[in-house]
Design a protein around this motif. Sequence first.
Motif, PDB file in Angstrom:
ATOM      1  N   TYR A  19       0.841  -1.193   0.000  1.00 42.55           N
ATOM      2  CA  TYR A  19       0.000   0.000   0.000  1.00 42.55           C
ATOM      3  C   TYR A  19       0.879   1.247   0.000  1.00 42.55           C
ATOM      4  O   TYR A  19       1.706   1.451   0.893  1.00 42.55           O
ATOM      5  CB  TYR A  19      -0.898  -0.012   1.244  1.00 42.55           C
ATOM      6  CG  TYR A  19      -1.871   1.131   1.297  1.00 42.55           C
ATOM      7  CD1 TYR A  19      -3.013   1.135   0.501  1.00 42.55           C
ATOM      8  CD2 TYR A  19      -1.659   2.202   2.160  1.00 42.55           C
ATOM      9  CE1 TYR A  19      -3.917   2.183   0.553  1.00 42.55           C
ATOM     10  CE2 TYR A  19      -2.554   3.252   2.212  1.00 42.55           C
ATOM     11  CZ  TYR A  19      -3.688   3.236   1.416  1.00 42.55           C
ATOM     12  OH  TYR A  19      -4.581   4.272   1.469  1.00 42.55           O
ATOM     13  N   HIS A  20       0.730   2.072  -1.020  1.00 46.23           N
ATOM     14  CA  HIS A  20       1.482   3.318  -1.183  1.00 46.23           C
ATOM     15  C   HIS A  20       0.739   4.402  -0.404  1.00 46.23           C
ATOM     16  O   HIS A  20      -0.353   4.817  -0.801  1.00 46.23           O
ATOM     17  CB  HIS A  20       1.546   3.658  -2.671  1.00 46.23           C
ATOM     18  CG  HIS A  20       2.448   4.785  -3.021  1.00 46.23           C
ATOM     19  ND1 HIS A  20       2.263   6.064  -2.570  1.00 46.23           N
ATOM     20  CD2 HIS A  20       3.551   4.825  -3.811  1.00 46.23           C
ATOM     21  CE1 HIS A  20       3.200   6.850  -3.058  1.00 46.23           C
ATOM     22  NE2 HIS A  20       4.001   6.107  -3.822  1.00 46.23           N
ATOM     23  N   THR A  21       1.330   4.873   0.709  1.00 47.08           N
ATOM     24  CA  THR A  21       0.630   5.849   1.550  1.00 47.08           C
ATOM     25  C   THR A  21       0.558   7.220   0.890  1.00 47.08           C
ATOM     26  O   THR A  21      -0.328   8.011   1.215  1.00 47.08           O
ATOM     27  CB  THR A  21       1.301   5.971   2.929  1.00 47.08           C
ATOM     28  OG1 THR A  21       2.657   6.400   2.761  1.00 47.08           O
ATOM     29  CG2 THR A  21       1.258   4.643   3.670  1.00 47.08           C
ATOM     30  N   THR A  23      -0.057   7.904  -2.353  1.00 48.53           N
ATOM     31  CA  THR A  23      -1.156   7.958  -3.332  1.00 48.53           C
ATOM     32  C   THR A  23      -2.417   7.271  -2.823  1.00 48.53           C
ATOM     33  O   THR A  23      -3.425   7.253  -3.519  1.00 48.53           O
ATOM     34  CB  THR A  23      -0.735   7.279  -4.656  1.00 48.53           C
ATOM     35  OG1 THR A  23      -0.429   5.898  -4.394  1.00 48.53           O
ATOM     36  CG2 THR A  23       0.444   7.985  -5.285  1.00 48.53           C
ATOM     37  N   SER A  24      -2.336   6.686  -1.628  1.00 48.65           N
ATOM     38  CA  SER A  24      -3.460   5.948  -1.034  1.00 48.65           C
ATOM     39  C   SER A  24      -3.992   4.889  -1.988  1.00 48.65           C
ATOM     40  O   SER A  24      -5.189   4.789  -2.253  1.00 48.65           O
ATOM     41  CB  SER A  24      -4.589   6.908  -0.630  1.00 48.65           C
ATOM     42  OG  SER A  24      -4.118   7.829   0.313  1.00 48.65           O
ATOM     43  N   SER A  25      -3.051   4.091  -2.543  1.00 49.91           N
ATOM     44  CA  SER A  25      -3.453   3.030  -3.467  1.00 49.91           C
ATOM     45  C   SER A  25      -2.514   1.839  -3.309  1.00 49.91           C
ATOM     46  O   SER A  25      -1.398   1.961  -2.809  1.00 49.91           O
ATOM     47  CB  SER A  25      -3.418   3.536  -4.905  1.00 49.91           C
ATOM     48  OG  SER A  25      -2.105   3.930  -5.247  1.00 49.91           O
ATOM     49  N   TYR A  26      -3.018   0.702  -3.757  1.00 50.90           N
ATOM     50  CA  TYR A  26      -2.184  -0.489  -3.737  1.00 50.90           C
ATOM     51  C   TYR A  26      -1.246  -0.463  -4.937  1.00 50.90           C
ATOM     52  O   TYR A  26      -1.605   0.029  -6.010  1.00 50.90           O
ATOM     53  CB  TYR A  26      -3.042  -1.760  -3.756  1.00 50.90           C
ATOM     54  CG  TYR A  26      -3.736  -1.993  -2.438  1.00 50.90           C
ATOM     55  CD1 TYR A  26      -3.036  -2.529  -1.357  1.00 50.90           C
ATOM     56  CD2 TYR A  26      -5.078  -1.660  -2.258  1.00 50.90           C
ATOM     57  CE1 TYR A  26      -3.663  -2.730  -0.131  1.00 50.90           C
ATOM     58  CE2 TYR A  26      -5.706  -1.856  -1.037  1.00 50.90           C
ATOM     59  CZ  TYR A  26      -4.989  -2.386   0.019  1.00 50.90           C
ATOM     60  OH  TYR A  26      -5.607  -2.579   1.227  1.00 50.90           O
TER      61      TYR A  26
END
Length: 191
Positions: A19-21, A23-26
């Motif tokens: 989880y990329h914090t 961009t708030s995406s996986y």
Amino acid sequence: MASDKEPTVIKKYANRRLYHTGTSSYVTLEDLAGLVRKGEDFVVYDAKSGEDITRSVLAQIIFEEESKDGQNLLPITVLRQLIRFYGDSMQALVPRYLEFSMENLTQDQNKFREQMSKAFGTGAIDALQAQTRANMAMFTEAFRLFNPFAAAAAAKSRGEAPAQGESGELSDLKRELNEMRERLDRLAKDK
């Protein structure tokens, strides 16, 4: 690459998702490899324990890249030598030596690119790649010329029939010979 900017935080969950914090995406390992190529720093933490697992994720990216066809960057001899250094008295020196060597390689690579740009213009690499593609096309065409089955199949697809009074095989050979002459003439004119 050292940066003044704080590295992006990536969290790895128990289901092995990243989880990329920022961009708030996986994201996938391929996405992380893209970040590395762009020079963006990131750290990977285990979401449950908070442990920094960046090293193992980067090693996993390298493993994935090495598994791809034609992507081998690390020769087997280097991999074996690295394994031999584990537990050796030289183990403490190896990481700094490798880091120093990679920094020098990167600098040399950048110098080479700059020299190519100065010598041949900004499109020098593109021109070399275009020339390589043209050479491969000419090489492929030359092999196709001398493949009798390809010429016969091309004639059949065009619906050409043998001339009257000639056997089919003899007329095919004559037609192939004429086609080869025409192609060689065209290749000679193109040069």
